[in-house]
Enzyme design. Structure first.
Site, short mmCIF file in Angstrom:
data_model
loop_
_atom_site.label_atom_id
_atom_site.label_comp_id
_atom_site.label_asym_id
_atom_site.label_seq_id
_atom_site.Cartn_x
_atom_site.Cartn_y
_atom_site.Cartn_z
N SER A 249 6.91 5.58 14.80
CA SER A 249 7.43 4.22 14.68
C SER A 249 8.09 3.99 13.33
O SER A 249 8.20 2.87 12.87
CB SER A 249 6.31 3.21 14.90
OG SER A 249 5.28 3.47 13.98
N LYS B 174 11.37 3.94 3.73
CA LYS B 174 10.65 4.15 4.98
C LYS B 174 10.73 2.87 5.77
O LYS B 174 10.26 1.82 5.33
CB LYS B 174 9.21 4.52 4.68
CG LYS B 174 8.43 4.87 5.92
CD LYS B 174 7.04 5.31 5.55
CE LYS B 174 7.07 6.50 4.60
NZ LYS B 174 5.73 6.93 4.23
N ASP C 84 -5.60 12.00 4.33
CA ASP C 84 -4.58 12.79 5.02
C ASP C 84 -3.90 13.75 4.05
O ASP C 84 -2.68 13.82 3.99
CB ASP C 84 -3.57 11.86 5.68
CG ASP C 84 -2.84 12.56 6.82
OD1 ASP C 84 -3.26 13.66 7.20
OD2 ASP C 84 -1.85 12.00 7.31
#
Lengths: 340, 534
Positions: B51, B70, B164
């Site tokens: 997305s 972004k 992450d």
């Protein structure tokens, strides 16, 4: 006893006192001058604030000790340390600001002899809220003051003050500030104000119904900003669906203007907005005493609405939603125009 | 007393250390980037995710400074809005030379634009893929790891988890500076590693699988195990995996599909020898003892035994660590630009990956969902992730499928653990596990049987079936690859594509069948539900 667990030369009370002394010094010193001495003081202050934080939250070596926290809290609020800290915050560096924010947040929850003494302190110093709220107008301070503010309005009396203050109107603009992070922070505070303390909110909304919802419709639900509309319609649903606000809800769903706005949101191309709008729209339909003009609008738009709902689906299967939708569809299909 | 003084001394030191950075880049001194999309001119697309899209752009009023933007589609993004807010805030309040933070963020209609510094060399993952398929030289690894540890020390000190960490989220600039990116808003929304290409060698089918999987290879066992019980030390695990990734060009176990990788990870410690199955034995002594020790300490099964970030910085491995100049000389020389790499990756992906891409999106979404929601969705997947019990007799796929179907609505964790251990054993034989499996299913919680959980279980089952197919595929792949050492590359690729087409076809069929079954079971359940309610 305590020293067994935290073998430290300084007691929590000492740390608070030294922090306060340094804050007094910082508060007095002119903003621009940067002498070596002041730099050193600042470093010292940063260390002390960090120390406060590690007493309250613990650190990698130890868990927080309840008694130390209580002592710290008591000493902190015994004098005007919080005011000093808030005033000096813009002079501190980023890391110390963050530490200070966490300290203030934690203090709001600390009980001393099963009392939240932070609440007592804030009641006596309620004007501090004015400084914190105005923080939204300062890009550098907004996120720090905003976070502190959200912690302070955990206390009902403080939330009540903010709700009833003139500041409440400013939130409609803060929510739409161009900086996303700040706008989102203001929106979170706004939401907290309007959902946390049920009875206070219900009282506020009843007393301020006219201006509040006029602003809400105009500035938020009809905003040109997608994210504002999306958040506003979601919050509106939360507010109206809350039991304690039933009187406000009944009033809201009897207005033709409100219905028009919500129906426009139903037509949006954004799935998320449509869905949230539905949760408000269903209240108009479910209202047992629909005014004639509301019925009129629904009847006039009947076929369009039914067509809309025919392929109105959630991404995930949602039984409650389907049931609500079926109900709304039945209700609309059965409507008869009222009166002459 | 002595100890206390030491402690406070250390505290003072770390205090000073932290204070140094903000002075350089205090918020008030940071340039204010305009909050208006018309001030930016988009030059190129450099990444796509589920997305979000990442652009290279220039900020016209700021002397045409190059930035990365972004653009996150808020309407498509499933993330809770509160999450986005919280993470945007974290992003703007972090200030550290090794952390990529945002210049500013603002909404442009339905999109959230996050404007960030442009890191011209791109992600380490894409650098490796393009120029160092067998991994970076050890001195370079040291520099990168040290910089990342600085970032982690700072983050952890503030109580933030990155969650992450992987080469794909480590970015490099033309001056050799290294920054940790993609926490917050971006954590799981955007994957910068779209540059992985078409199979080059037999084992690189796994490369594609890796991409499909996204993050699992880097996840710590305790993260896989439970949604509530992991801490900062989970980042240390991922850091260890990232070290291996930098050293070998890919994370360990990436020749296996993600679920198997998760599984094996729980059952044993990593060794460098894990790679030797696939790699020439002359690599054996490629790495120093210090490096091996460092990685091993991060990959301890027991989180509390993993050292914290600032302790790792004191490891002898970093003693003779060079500066960023080394990276400029060794890594950045002759590297294609980020844009080129992205385009190349896109082109290479197109012909063979069309279908896979959709799968990938789905799985990625799945991952996002799990990361965001935290709840027991995560545990649900846990059913595939439980440890191997070395003594147990095992059969292959079919049997476990039946069993998994059966456990459907019941105690998901318990049964699942056995099932998955069975279905993985075939795989673990191959890589000769050391088999110190620990039973980790103890925290199984009884979940009330409800429709949702059953459906969830079925969906997970379906996914795990898909993955098992892939596992078998890649096994065949590996074995065949060994045999066919003489084949020319064209031949290999040709065969690979053929096989993949077949696999795809089979999977489609399988999927269809399973969907039907799911549908059917769903109906049954809802019927049962209704009668129950009546």
């Amino acid at each position: 006893m305590k020293s067994l667990f935290k073998p430290k030369p300084r007691t929590p009370v000492d740390v608070v006192r030294q922090t306060r002394d340094l804050l007094i010094y910082t508060d007095r010193s002119p903003e621009t001058k940067e002498s070596k001495r002041e730099e050193k003081q600042m470093l010292e202050l940063s260390k002390n604030v960090r120390e406060l934080k590690s007493i309250l939250y613990g650190n990698s070596e130890s868990e927080p000790v309840a008694e130390a926290c209580a002592q710290l809290t008591q000493e902190f609020f015994r004098e005007n340390t919080l005011r000093l800290l808030i005033n000096c915050l813009p002079k501190l560096n980023l890391e110390t600001r963050k530490d200070a924010t966490q300290v203030v947040a934690n203090l709001q929850r600390q009980q001393v002899q099963s009392r939240l003494i932070a609440s007592d302190y804030l009641e006596a110093n309620i004007d501090l809220m004015d400084i914190l709220i105005a923080g939204y107008e300062n890009t550098d301070m907004a996120l720090h003051y905003g976070a502190m503010l959200r912690e302070c309005i955990r206390h009902q009396s403080v939330a009540k003050y903010v709700l009833e203050s003139q500041h409440m109107k400013k939130f409609f603009d803060y929510i739409q500030l161009p900086n996303f992070d700040i706008a989102a922070d203001a929106a979170a505070t706004f939401k907290e104000l309007l959902t946390r303390h049920k009875s206070t909110v219900a009282e506020f909304l009843s007393k301020n119904y006219d201006w509040f919802f006029a602003e809400y419709n105009l500035k938020l639900l009809e905003s040109t900003n997608y994210i504002t509309r999306r958040q506003a319609v979601k919050l509106l649903g939360d507010i109206l669906l809350d039991r304690s606000n039933s009187a406000v809800m009944t009033r809201y769903v009897s207005s033709r203007d409100n219905l028009r706005i919500v129906m426009n949101l139903l037509r949006e191309s954004s799935k998320s907005i449509q869905l949230e709008a539905f949760h408000v729209f269903k209240l108009f339909v479910a209202n047992q005493n629909k005014p004639a003009d509301i019925v009129g609008i629904l009847v006039t738009n009947r076929s369009k609405l039914l067509r809309l709902f025919a392929d109105f689906k959630t991404d995930k299967e949602d039984g409650q939603f389907e049931a609500d939708k079926a109900h709304v569809v039945r209700e609309i299909a059965a409507l008869e125009p009222k009166g002459p | 007393m002595k100890l206390s003084r030491l402690n406070s001394l250390r505290r003072v030191q770390s205090g000073e250390l932290i204070m140094k950075f903000p002075d350089d880049q205090d918020e008030s001194k940071r340039p204010q980037f305009p909050l208006d999309s018309s001030c930016y001119k988009i030059i190129d697309e450099i990444g796509v995710g589920v997305s979000a899209v990442v652009y290279k752009a220039i900020c016209i009023p700021m002397n045409s400074a190059v930035v990365a933007i972004k653009a996150i589609d808020l309407d498509r993004s499933r993330a809770d809005f509160d999450d986005i807010r919280r993470e945007a805030k974290i992003l703007s309040l972090l200030s550290h030379p090794n952390i990529l933070n945002a210049h500013c963020s603002f909404t442009v209609d339905r999109r959230l634009w996050v404007v960030m510094p442009f890191m011209s060399a791109g992600s380490l993952q894409s650098i490796i893929t393009s120029s160092f398929p067998d991994g970076l030289p050890e001195p370079c690894i040291a520099v990168v790891l040290r910089e990342i540890l600085h970032a982690l020390t700072y983050l952890h000190d503030q109580g933030h988890l990155h969650r992450d960490i992987k080469a794909g989220n480590i970015l490099m600039d033309s001056n050799g500076s290294v920054k940790l990116a993609d926490f917050g808003v971006s954590a799981s929304i955007f994957e910068a590693n779209s540059t992985q290409g078409v199979p080059i060698s037999p084992s690189s089918t796994s490369m594609m699988l890796k991409e499909i999987a996204g993050t699992p290879y880097w996840m710590a066992p305790e993260v896989i195990h439970s949604h509530n019980g992991y801490s900062l030390k989970a980042d240390i695990w991922s850091f260890g995996i990232t070290a291996l990734e930098l050293a070998h060009g890919r994370p360990p176990l990436s020749h296996l599909p993600p679920s198997k990788s998760l599984l094996l990870k729980i059952t044993r410690r990593f060794r460098f020898s894990d790679y030797e199955n696939q790699q020439n034995s002359n690599n054996k002594n490629k790495f120093s003892k210090g490096f091996k020790e460092l990685v091993a300490s991060c990959l301890d099964q027991e989180p509390s035994r993993r050292p914290c970030a600032d302790k790792l910085l004191k490891h002898p491995f970093f003693r003779n660590c060079k500066g960023p100049d080394l990276l400029i000389k060794t890594v950045l020389q002759g590297l294609p630009s980020v844009e080129e790499r992205f385009k190349l990756g896109k082109l290479q992906r197109l012909p063979s990956m069309k279908m896979e891409e959709e799968d990938e999106e789905e799985i990625e979404k799945e991952i996002i969902k799990q990361r965001r929601i935290s709840g027991w969705n995560f545990k649900e997947d846990g059913l595939e992730l439980e440890p191997v019990f070395p003594g147990e007799n095992c059969e292959e796929d079919e049997c476990s499928i039946i069993k998994q179907v059966r456990f459907g609505g019941e105690s998901i964790m318990e049964k699942g653990s056995r099932d998955s251990s069975e279905c993985c054993s075939g795989v673990s034989d191959l890589s000769s596990p050391t088999g110190n499996g620990r039973r980790g299913g103890g925290e199984a919680e009884e979940e009330a049987v409800d429709r949702e959980s059953i459906m969830g279980g079925l969906v997970a089952l379906k996914r795990s079936l898909d993955e098992q197919r892939r596992a078998v595929g890649s096994l065949i792949e590996l074995i065949e690859g060994e045999k066919g050492g003489e084949m020319s590359r064209e031949e290999q690729i040709g065969r690979l594509m053929e096989k993949m087409t077949r696999e795809l076809e089979n999977e489609r069929k399988r999927n269809f069948e399973l969907e039907m079954e799911l549908e059917f079971l769903g109906l049954q359940i809802s019927a049962a539900h209704n009668t129950g309610a009546a």
